[in-house]
Design a protein around this motif. Structure first.
Motif, PDB file in Angstrom:
ATOM      1  N   ARG A 154     115.667  75.283 149.696  1.00  0.00           N
ATOM      2  CA  ARG A 154     115.630  74.949 148.272  1.00  0.00           C
ATOM      3  C   ARG A 154     114.422  74.064 147.964  1.00  0.00           C
ATOM      4  N   ARG A 155     113.999  74.095 146.707  1.00  0.00           N
ATOM      5  CA  ARG A 155     112.936  73.213 146.227  1.00  0.00           C
ATOM      6  C   ARG A 155     113.556  72.206 145.271  1.00  0.00           C
ATOM      7  N   PHE A 156     113.021  70.989 145.271  1.00  0.00           N
ATOM      8  CA  PHE A 156     113.572  69.904 144.468  1.00  0.00           C
ATOM      9  C   PHE A 156     112.467  69.320 143.596  1.00  0.00           C
ATOM     10  N   VAL A 157     112.624  69.423 142.295  1.00  0.00           N
ATOM     11  CA  VAL A 157     111.623  68.934 141.357  1.00  0.00           C
ATOM     12  C   VAL A 157     112.194  67.709 140.647  1.00  0.00           C
ATOM     13  N   ASP A 158     111.634  66.540 140.949  1.00  0.00           N
ATOM     14  CA  ASP A 158     112.067  65.301 140.306  1.00  0.00           C
ATOM     15  C   ASP A 158     111.073  64.976 139.195  1.00  0.00           C
ATOM     16  N   VAL A 159     111.475  65.218 137.960  1.00  0.00           N
ATOM     17  CA  VAL A 159     110.597  65.032 136.809  1.00  0.00           C
ATOM     18  C   VAL A 159     110.174  63.567 136.675  1.00  0.00           C
ATOM     19  N   GLN A 160     111.047  62.657 137.083  1.00  0.00           N
ATOM     20  CA  GLN A 160     110.695  61.238 137.008  1.00  0.00           C
ATOM     21  C   GLN A 160     109.481  60.907 137.870  1.00  0.00           C
ATOM     22  N   ASN A 161     109.393  61.555 139.018  1.00  0.00           N
ATOM     23  CA  ASN A 161     108.269  61.269 139.908  1.00  0.00           C
ATOM     24  C   ASN A 161     106.946  61.741 139.322  1.00  0.00           C
ATOM     25  N   ILE A 162     106.978  62.867 138.611  1.00  0.00           N
ATOM     26  CA  ILE A 162     105.758  63.289 137.909  1.00  0.00           C
ATOM     27  C   ILE A 162     105.390  62.231 136.878  1.00  0.00           C
ATOM     28  N   PHE A 163     106.388  61.839 136.099  1.00  0.00           N
ATOM     29  CA  PHE A 163     106.168  60.870 135.033  1.00  0.00           C
ATOM     30  C   PHE A 163     105.701  59.526 135.575  1.00  0.00           C
ATOM     31  N   HIS A 164     106.381  59.021 136.595  1.00  0.00           N
ATOM     32  CA  HIS A 164     106.033  57.705 137.133  1.00  0.00           C
ATOM     33  C   HIS A 164     104.651  57.691 137.765  1.00  0.00           C
ATOM     34  N   GLN A 165     104.274  58.797 138.378  1.00  0.00           N
ATOM     35  CA  GLN A 165     102.942  58.827 138.987  1.00  0.00           C
ATOM     36  C   GLN A 165     101.837  59.022 137.947  1.00  0.00           C
ATOM     37  N   MET A 166     102.178  59.685 136.859  1.00  0.00           N
ATOM     38  CA  MET A 166     101.156  59.957 135.849  1.00  0.00           C
ATOM     39  C   MET A 166     101.174  58.950 134.699  1.00  0.00           C
ATOM     40  N   GLU A 167     102.363  58.404 134.366  1.00  0.00           N
ATOM     41  CA  GLU A 167     102.453  57.526 133.191  1.00  0.00           C
ATOM     42  C   GLU A 167     103.265  56.251 133.415  1.00  0.00           C
ATOM     43  N   GLN A 179      94.929  68.704 141.699  1.00  0.00           N
ATOM     44  CA  GLN A 179      95.547  69.022 140.410  1.00  0.00           C
ATOM     45  C   GLN A 179      96.987  69.460 140.692  1.00  0.00           C
ATOM     46  N   PRO A 180      97.875  68.476 140.942  1.00  0.00           N
ATOM     47  CA  PRO A 180      99.208  68.788 141.467  1.00  0.00           C
ATOM     48  C   PRO A 180     100.209  69.306 140.442  1.00  0.00           C
ATOM     49  N   VAL A 181     100.012  68.988 139.157  1.00  0.00           N
ATOM     50  CA  VAL A 181     101.002  69.397 138.161  1.00  0.00           C
ATOM     51  C   VAL A 181     100.684  70.823 137.707  1.00  0.00           C
ATOM     52  N   GLN A 182     101.338  71.761 138.357  1.00  0.00           N
ATOM     53  CA  GLN A 182     101.093  73.178 138.105  1.00  0.00           C
ATOM     54  C   GLN A 182     102.399  73.861 137.727  1.00  0.00           C
ATOM     55  N   ASN A 183     102.286  74.971 137.038  1.00  0.00           N
ATOM     56  CA  ASN A 183     103.466  75.741 136.649  1.00  0.00           C
ATOM     57  C   ASN A 183     103.934  76.567 137.838  1.00  0.00           C
ATOM     58  N   ASP A 184     104.369  75.845 138.862  1.00  0.00           N
ATOM     59  CA  ASP A 184     104.791  76.463 140.115  1.00  0.00           C
ATOM     60  C   ASP A 184     105.767  75.508 140.792  1.00  0.00           C
ATOM     61  N   VAL A 185     106.983  75.963 141.041  1.00  0.00           N
ATOM     62  CA  VAL A 185     108.030  75.086 141.579  1.00  0.00           C
ATOM     63  C   VAL A 185     107.656  74.541 142.951  1.00  0.00           C
ATOM     64  N   GLU A 186     106.998  75.346 143.774  1.00  0.00           N
ATOM     65  CA  GLU A 186     106.579  74.879 145.104  1.00  0.00           C
ATOM     66  C   GLU A 186     105.624  73.701 144.984  1.00  0.00           C
ATOM     67  N   ALA A 187     104.635  73.804 144.082  1.00  0.00           N
ATOM     68  CA  ALA A 187     103.662  72.720 143.882  1.00  0.00           C
ATOM     69  C   ALA A 187     104.356  71.477 143.334  1.00  0.00           C
ATOM     70  N   LEU A 188     105.282  71.658 142.384  1.00  0.00           N
ATOM     71  CA  LEU A 188     106.000  70.519 141.807  1.00  0.00           C
ATOM     72  C   LEU A 188     106.910  69.873 142.846  1.00  0.00           C
ATOM     73  N   ASP A 232      95.327  71.418 134.763  1.00  0.00           N
ATOM     74  CA  ASP A 232      93.922  71.243 135.177  1.00  0.00           C
ATOM     75  C   ASP A 232      93.481  69.774 135.185  1.00  0.00           C
ATOM     76  N   LYS A 233      94.436  68.823 135.144  1.00  0.00           N
ATOM     77  CA  LYS A 233      94.060  67.406 135.172  1.00  0.00           C
ATOM     78  C   LYS A 233      94.049  66.900 136.608  1.00  0.00           C
ATOM     79  N   ASP A 234      92.971  66.163 136.961  1.00  0.00           N
ATOM     80  CA  ASP A 234      92.844  65.627 138.315  1.00  0.00           C
ATOM     81  C   ASP A 234      93.774  64.440 138.531  1.00  0.00           C
ATOM     82  N   PHE A 235      94.262  64.327 139.760  1.00  0.00           N
ATOM     83  CA  PHE A 235      95.078  63.189 140.178  1.00  0.00           C
ATOM     84  C   PHE A 235      94.511  62.654 141.485  1.00  0.00           C
ATOM     85  N   GLU A 236      94.330  61.351 141.572  1.00  0.00           N
ATOM     86  CA  GLU A 236      93.819  60.724 142.792  1.00  0.00           C
ATOM     87  C   GLU A 236      94.941  59.941 143.458  1.00  0.00           C
TER      88      GLU A 236
END
Length: 320
Positions: A119-132, A186-195, A174-178
């Motif tokens: 299974r893949r696990f997408v934690d939306v909070q982690n995207i948010f916390h790392q980006m905002e 560019q980790p935020v992609q419309n792909d569950v594996e990448a997320l 297409d936004k860069d993340f360091e």
């Protein structure tokens, strides 16, 4: 925007009696199952936790003891919930640290072993916390420019989480993340594996974070005196640590993963023991006299010939 899905992605949110995964119980679960064809399936259930709901928790989610006294227990609906989730990947807000561990704990108590392999696990909070770096309410306002209606109801929260993820995919396309090592991607992609890869930074073995994977994919203890050591290495130097964890106040899923590692380690030890025994050459049993020099046999003197004179002398000697 439509999610690019190869299989369903189940967004889910829990309301509970508290936040202690090993002790507290679910009082409400809502699941929004996003399907590859763009359709959505929603299931919401209130649960009788069979323990009192603390007032502090009720004031947050608005569910009181009298609201759930006639609702089914988790054990009564566990199979139905597992079937609804099916083989879907899982998503949520802070789900890797709270919702997934608590859900797995309830499933194991009910005797339902939800298979998490693959299974893949997408934690939306982690995207948010790392980006905002903000909360769900702020995230919804920030990304969707709206306020959550009925915040802290499970269904309102999962709908907000779903909408936030869609907005994040638009915003960070297409936004860069360091990262902390200076690597740019560019980790935020419309792909569950990448997320999945982006939102599972600590790579937990058991979701509670007591064990994590290192860079080589090996299980490592993540707390206490053995922190940073391979789990199998700890078993080598202190086998009783396994029994201590099994008897301790750890989540059931942590113990389940611990059992898997222990069984694999034990099997490996047995195989090594058998191989060692087979490689040992059995020395032949030398016969007692094989290395001893044979005794030299002395030649016997030939017997003397008895004559008539000898007989006469014997008669005279013995008087016969």
């Amino acid at each position: 925007m439509k999610l690019n899905l190869k299989r369903p992605l189940a967004f889910f949110d829990l309301e509970a009696t508290g936040i202690n995964v090993g002790v507290d119980r679910i009082v409400e679960i809502a699941i929004l199952k996003a399907m590859p064809d763009g359709s959505e399936l929603v299931q919401t259930k209130r649960i009788n936790p069979e323990i009192p709901i603390p007032l502090a928790s009720s004031l947050i989610h608005g569910i009181y003891d009298e609201d759930i006294k006639n609702e089914p227990t988790f054990g009564q609906v566990a199979k139905e919930i597992a079937d609804f989730i099916g083989d879907a990947d899982l998503a949520g807000y802070n789900s890797n640290k709270f919702d997934i561990p608590m859900l797995l704990e309830e499933f194991l108590r009910a005797g339902v072993d939800l298979d998490m392999q693959g299974r893949r696990f997408v934690d939306v909070q982690n995207i948010f916390h790392q980006m905002e770096q903000r909360t769900l309410k702020a995230a919804y306002k920030f990304y969707c420019n709206e306020d959550i209606i009925n915040a802290h109801s499970a269904e309102a929260d999962i709908r907000a989480t779903y909408q936030v993820l869609l907005a994040q995919l638009d915003r960070y396309k297409d936004k860069d993340f360091e990262d902390k090592q200076g690597n740019i991607s560019q980790p935020v992609q419309n792909d569950v594996e990448a997320l999945h890869n982006f939102t599972n930074m600590s790579k937990p073995v058991d979701f509670a974070g007591r064990m994590v994977y290192n860079e080589n994919g090996e299980e490592v203890i993540n707390f206490g005196k053995h922190k940073g050591k391979l789990v199998e290495q700890v078993f080598d130097i202190e086998p009783s640590y396994y029994a201590w964890m099994k008897q301790g106040d750890f989540p059931l899923y942590t113990k389940k993963k611990l059992d898997e590692i222990w069984n694999r380690w034990s099997k490996k030890k047995d195989e090594q023991r058998i191989a060692k025994q087979q490689n040992q050459q059995v020395k032949p049993n030398p016969s007692v006299n094989s290395n001893k020099p044979k005794p030299v046999q002395q030649k016997q003197k030939p017997a003397a010939v008895v004559t008539t004179d000898m007989l006469e002398q014997l008669k005279m000697k013995f008087g016969k």
